[in-house]
Design a protein around this motif. Structure first.
Motif, PDB file in Angstrom:
ATOM      1  N   HIS A   1       0.852  -1.191   0.000  1.00 51.91           N
ATOM      2  CA  HIS A   1       0.000   0.000   0.000  1.00 51.91           C
ATOM      3  C   HIS A   1       0.884   1.237   0.000  1.00 51.91           C
ATOM      4  CE1 HIS A   1      -3.288   2.769   0.752  1.00 51.91           C
ATOM      5  NE2 HIS A   1      -2.570   3.308   1.732  1.00 51.91           N
ATOM      6  N   SER A   2       0.583   2.168  -0.896  1.00 56.23           N
ATOM      7  CA  SER A   2       1.352   3.412  -0.968  1.00 56.23           C
ATOM      8  C   SER A   2       0.407   4.603  -1.095  1.00 56.23           C
ATOM      9  CB  SER A   2       2.313   3.382  -2.161  1.00 56.23           C
ATOM     10  OG  SER A   2       1.599   3.322  -3.381  1.00 56.23           O
ATOM     11  N   LYS A   3       0.819   5.698  -0.484  1.00 54.71           N
ATOM     12  CA  LYS A   3       0.076   6.944  -0.582  1.00 54.71           C
ATOM     13  C   LYS A   3       1.083   8.079  -0.765  1.00 54.71           C
ATOM     14  CE  LYS A   3      -3.178  10.043   1.762  1.00 54.71           C
ATOM     15  NZ  LYS A   3      -4.008  10.295   2.969  1.00 54.71           N
ATOM     16  N   SER A   4       0.799   8.950  -1.730  1.00 50.47           N
ATOM     17  CA  SER A   4       1.680  10.086  -1.964  1.00 50.47           C
ATOM     18  C   SER A   4       0.855  11.336  -2.224  1.00 50.47           C
ATOM     19  CB  SER A   4       2.605   9.815  -3.162  1.00 50.47           C
ATOM     20  OG  SER A   4       1.867   9.673  -4.353  1.00 50.47           O
ATOM     21  N   THR A   5       1.371  12.459  -1.743  1.00 51.13           N
ATOM     22  CA  THR A   5       0.748  13.765  -1.996  1.00 51.13           C
ATOM     23  C   THR A   5       1.771  14.643  -2.706  1.00 51.13           C
ATOM     24  OG1 THR A   5       1.432  14.616   0.163  1.00 51.13           O
ATOM     25  CG2 THR A   5      -0.742  13.596   0.020  1.00 51.13           C
ATOM     26  N   ASN A   6       1.311  15.351  -3.710  1.00 54.14           N
ATOM     27  CA  ASN A   6       2.188  16.194  -4.519  1.00 54.14           C
ATOM     28  C   ASN A   6       1.504  17.546  -4.702  1.00 54.14           C
ATOM     29  OD1 ASN A   6       3.832  17.388  -6.454  1.00 54.14           O
ATOM     30  ND2 ASN A   6       4.145  15.474  -7.580  1.00 54.14           N
TER      31      ASN A   6
ATOM     32  N   GLN B   1      -2.224  17.006  -5.867  1.00 53.32           N
ATOM     33  CA  GLN B   1      -2.446  15.630  -6.311  1.00 53.32           C
ATOM     34  C   GLN B   1      -2.277  14.645  -5.169  1.00 53.32           C
ATOM     35  OE1 GLN B   1      -0.930  14.609 -10.294  1.00 53.32           O
ATOM     36  NE2 GLN B   1       0.093  12.884  -9.332  1.00 53.32           N
ATOM     37  N   ILE B   2      -3.200  13.670  -5.093  1.00 48.77           N
ATOM     38  CA  ILE B   2      -3.140  12.607  -4.085  1.00 48.77           C
ATOM     39  C   ILE B   2      -3.259  11.266  -4.805  1.00 48.77           C
ATOM     40  CG2 ILE B   2      -4.190  11.600  -2.036  1.00 48.77           C
ATOM     41  CD1 ILE B   2      -5.335  14.343  -1.363  1.00 48.77           C
ATOM     42  N   ASP B   3      -2.259  10.383  -4.572  1.00 51.67           N
ATOM     43  CA  ASP B   3      -2.274   9.039  -5.154  1.00 51.67           C
ATOM     44  C   ASP B   3      -2.438   8.014  -4.048  1.00 51.67           C
ATOM     45  OD1 ASP B   3      -1.178   9.021  -8.202  1.00 51.67           O
ATOM     46  OD2 ASP B   3      -0.341  10.710  -7.093  1.00 51.67           O
ATOM     47  N   ASN B   4      -3.344   7.057  -4.266  1.00 52.05           N
ATOM     48  CA  ASN B   4      -3.523   5.928  -3.346  1.00 52.05           C
ATOM     49  C   ASN B   4      -3.485   4.639  -4.150  1.00 52.05           C
ATOM     50  OD1 ASN B   4      -4.107   6.302  -0.376  1.00 52.05           O
ATOM     51  ND2 ASN B   4      -5.298   7.979  -1.276  1.00 52.05           N
TER      52      ASN B   4
END
Length: 897
Positions: free
Chosen positions: A504-509, A529-532
């Protein structure tokens, strides 16, 4: 000087002739002492007084042998034949040929007393491992492991320290089975002393992922393990070097290490303004052109030890790097569009950059008991980066009429930090079964501030766009991963592994671009941007090993859940899908010295969210990227085959490898070029066609001149076929997308000769020649075939009074094409004179000249689809250096024998 160059081949000819006349030959006949029958293929070996292999040959069907071109001296003669006693004698070779007549040896069944052979074999094979006896290969005093590897049959070492063995690139170097300075394995070969080495072992190891998870992924890594002498596992050694020269150039290097059985401590330090951070400044074997105005400082420390009766292994290192550069470059780009419109862009750039980083790595490996092992890997890094760039570009059409201009100043500061850990636990169950658990986490965080000031001018419409912004960025990502794998040996030949993985990965840009005049956020250049992503997978691996045959079949099936949101552009993407990767490889060992491998991989190419987003944040007015939400996945298939054969007695090696890959339903670029030179980029699936490429490489090595010279030959051919869409859009016509089919073919032949015996002179000479053909279905008038070739030579003369002189000569040629009418010639000559002083020759004083005739050409060319470019950078080529280097050694590898 020109006269000297003309006389050099003549001098080399007389030198070679004089050397040849000072050599002799040895002949004789090997017979069975019992019945005087010839012993066909009996081995005849000449060792020098230090038991180093010098010459070698075999007897013919009549038992006769002859060894030519022997240098005068005292030798040990060995004659061997299977199941016969070893014949040994001393012999002196003078200027005359020697005829030994008959050498008669006894069969072992006729020998009553036990015979103990104490001489060491130069090369032996132990299962899948080739082992070299270091004492059988002569090196200079104070030579390093790198110099020893160059002398081993089947090994090559490039100027920058890249190693190849048996035709394959070496990726791992171990010292007594452990990594030394794990973040840079080249540190080991450049600093460990050759006289401290007992054995060099060459083998193929499994990938780190396979070793940790227990599931064989079919990946094999060419590996070198250096076994130190027992007396070399305790001592202090290292080197200190200082260089200074013209153009205010300087460099300083330090390496020091302390070995105490299982404990190893090492430090490195480097400071220079020559553009390197690896201690290779001033190396004559390298292309030492200095780009820009660099400044580098690096520090490193490494600690290894074993505790609790070797149950706990500790490996930790720290590295610090601080580098900066100032550089100028000029670029010329020509874009030939489908309607034969031409856009030419000339640009200049001034860049100033600096980067500073601190890194810590550690690896703890613990044996809990006889059935349980645990390993913990941790890493941390902190860095800051600064970049200041000024760019000026002007675009015109084919008639020279100005179309647009772009000027930009961009200053940015970025700081980042990251840390990660990985815990692996392995439990051996019943015989042949094991359980593997892995848990890991990777965290990254960065912040940036950039000031952008640009002006874009469109001449035809008399429009201009001015951007004066401050852009603040904040990025964070966290990735958690885990896996559980069960391995079970079904029988002596088959093994089954089953595994489950979760990720599981989560990133905010975030990027806020504020106008400096109004203070308002410009949404066109901003993002939030938010990636899940969540992935779950099942792994199945089946392996079969029987005698000389090995097969691995694995399949990984994943269920992926992915989401992307961006409030600035009203983007809300979500998808769930299955993904599958299939791997197969088969290996058949024809004999201990012959091997053939066949592999196949099938995987999906999943469109990224960057390719799917309807609109990306703009970077400048002349470039815009638009995603395609309707993209489908592509399928990549890759087939590879490898054949490798070598002969230890003959010293020959041949390696043949080929590969073929093709992508069905490929995702291809789709470029729209506007009349004002702006570009809009997108992507599209191309149904009914495939992007594919293939290649074949052949390498053959054999010794000549009684095994004193290695003769290497190579041939390779590559072909690629790819597609892309291009459209030109103007006020008069919207244009249509045209499909361009690009085909590239290259063919190259190469050969090299090298001798390295630390007597008289060493040399390493190589030649290569080839052709390149580029074809495009659009703009066929520029399709062309051009010739490329080159040569390089390294020669080292060993002179009296501990003087040595070395030269490195390099030349390359790139032929003209239909677009570029001029060829590119690149030529340089490096020269070094060195003197070794002190009784143990540990101190070396050198004078070096780089690009002696100031002839190096820095032009670079590239071409793809409808774009062709040529660039020149600020480069310093000609300079001179004075150097002092001290190699110190206390106890390590020293002996009185």
């Amino acid at each position: 000087m020109k006269r000297l160059i003309q006389l050099f081949p003549l001098f080399l000819f007389f030198f070679t002739i004089s050397t040849a006349y000072s050599q002799s030959s040895l002949k004789g006949k090997i017979l069975d002492k019992a019945d005087n029958k010839p012993l066909t293929n009996a081995s005849v070996i000449l060792l020098n007084r230090d038991s180093v292999l010098r010459y070698y040959n075999r007897a013919n069907e009549e038992g006769k042998f002859q060894i030519k071109n022997i240098k005068p001296g005292s030798y040990i003669l060995l004659a061997t034949y299977p199941k016969f006693e070893l014949y040994s004698d001393t012999i002196d070779i003078n200027d005359k040929d020697v005829d030994l007549s008959d050498i008669k040896i006894n069969s072992q069944k006729n020998v009553l007393e036990e015979v103990i052979v104490s001489r060491r074999l130069p090369i032996t094979i132990k299962g899948d491992t080739i082992e070299y006896d270091a004492a059988s290969f002569e090196t200079e005093k104070n030579a390093k492991l790198e110099d020893l590897l160059r002398r081993l049959p089947g090994f090559t070492v490039s100027g920058d320290g890249n190693i190849s063995a048996q035709g394959k690139a070496v990726q791992k170097v171990f010292i007594d089975g452990e990594e030394f300075f794990g973040y840079d394995p080249k540190i080991a070969i450049r600093n460990v002393r050759a006289d401290a080495v007992d054995k060099v072992q060459l083998y193929e190891k499994k990938s780190e992922e396979a070793e940790l998870s227990g599931i064989d992924d079919g990946v094999r890594i060419q590996t070198v393990n250096v076994v130190l002498k027992e007396k070399a596992r305790k001592g202090i050694f290292g080197s200190v070097e200082a260089l200074g020269g013209t153009k205010e150039l300087y460099a300083g290097n330090l390496f020091a290490a302390k070995f105490n059985q299982t404990e190893r401590i090492g430090i490195t330090a480097n400071h220079n303004n020559m553009g390197s951070s690896n201690g290779r400044e001033g190396s004559l074997r390298m292309n030492n052109q200095i780009t820009g105005e660099p400044l580098n400082t690096s520090l490193g420390a490494n600690y290894e030890n074993q505790f609790f009766k070797k149950a706990l292994k500790v490996n930790a290192n720290y590295n610090y790097n601080n580098s900066s550069n100032k550089n100028r470059s000029e670029d010329y780009n020509k874009n030939i569009l489908p309607d034969e419109s031409v856009l030419e862009r000339k640009s200049k750039s001034n860049n100033k950059s600096s980067a500073r980083s601190n890194g810590v790595r550690s690896n703890l490996s613990m044996r809990l008991d006889s059935t349980q092992n645990m390993e913990l890997q941790t890493n941390g890094n902190w860095s800051t980066n600064f970049n200041l760039n000024h760019t000026e570009s002007a675009t015109s059409d084919g008639t020279g009429t100005a179309v647009s201009s772009f000027n930009e100043d961009n200053e940015s500061n970025t700081s980042s930090k990251s840390n990660n850990f990985r815990l692996n636990y392995r439990k051996r169950l019943k015989a042949g079964s094991s359980l593997n658990l892995m848990v890991g986490n990777n965290f990254n965080e960065s912040s940036s501030e950039s000031k952008v000031n640009s002006k874009t001018y469109i001449f035809k419409s008399n429009d201009s766009t001015i951007i004066d912004q401050t852009r603040i960025g904040e990025n964070k990502s966290n990735n958690f991963s885990s896996s559980l794998n069960f391995n079970n040996r079904i029988n002596d030949a088959m093994n089954l592994a089953l595994g489950y993985s979760f990720n599981h990965s989560k990133s905010t840009n975030e990027q806020r671009s504020r106008d400096n005049a109004t203070g308002k956020v410009d949404t066109l250049y901003s993002k939030d941007q938010i990636d899940n992503n969540t992935n779950q997978g099942i792994n199945v691996h089946l392996s079969y090993r029987k005698d000389k045959f090995e097969v691995n079949l694995s399949n990984r099936t994943f269920y992926k859940n992915q989401k992307l949101n961006d409030s600035f552009r009203n983007v809300d993407l979500s998808r769930n899908f299955w993904d599958n990767n299939l791997n197969f490889d088969a290996n058949y060992r024809l004999s201990n010295s012959k091997n053939i491998r066949l592999a196949y991989q099938s995987s999906n190419i999943i469109p990224s969210f960057d390719q799917l987003q309807p609109l990306q944040p703009q970077t400048n007015p002349l470039f815009q990227q638009i995603g395609n939400p309707n993209l489908k996945r592509a399928v990549n298939n890759n087939i590879s085959a490898n054949y490798n054969a070598f002969s230890l007695l003959k010293g020959t090696n041949i390696n043949i490898n080929g590969n073929f890959s093709f992508v069905n339903n490929p995702i291809v670029n789709k470029i729209t070029v506007l009349e004002n030179s702006a570009q809009i980029s997108s992507y599209e699936n191309l149904s009914g066609k495939s992007n594919w490429n293939g290649g074949l490489n052949i390498n053959h090595m054999q010794p000549v001149a009684n095994r004193r010279i290695n003769f290497n030959k190579s041939a390779n051919v590559r072909y690629s076929n790819s597609y892309s869409f291009t459209k030109f859009e103007s006020e008069q016509s919207q244009g249509e997308f045209r499909l361009n089919n690009s085909k590239n073919t290259s063919f190259n032949l190469g050969s090299s000769l090298n001798e390295q015996d630390s007597e008289g002179f060493d040399f390493d000479i190589s030649l290569n020649a080839g052709i390149n053909a580029q074809q495009n279905s659009i703009n066929t008038q520029y399709n062309s075939t051009n010739f490329e070739g080159g040569a390089s030579g390294y020669i080292k003369y060993f002179l009296p009074k501990k003087f040595n002189i070395m030269t490195n000569i390099y030349y390359s040629y790139t032929g003209p094409t239909k677009l570029y009418k001029k060829s590119i010639n690149q030529f340089y000559t490096n020269l070094e004179l060195e003197k070794k002083v002190l009784k143990d020759e540990s101190l070396t004083i050198s004078l070096k000249a780089f690009d002696l005739f100031n002839t190096f050409n820095n032009t670079r060319r590239n071409g793809s689809d409808t774009n062709y470019s040529e660039s020149i950078q600020q480069v310093l080529t000609q300079y001179f250096l004075v150097g002092v280097k001290w190699d110190f050694n206390k106890y390590l590898g020293k002996s009185n024998d």
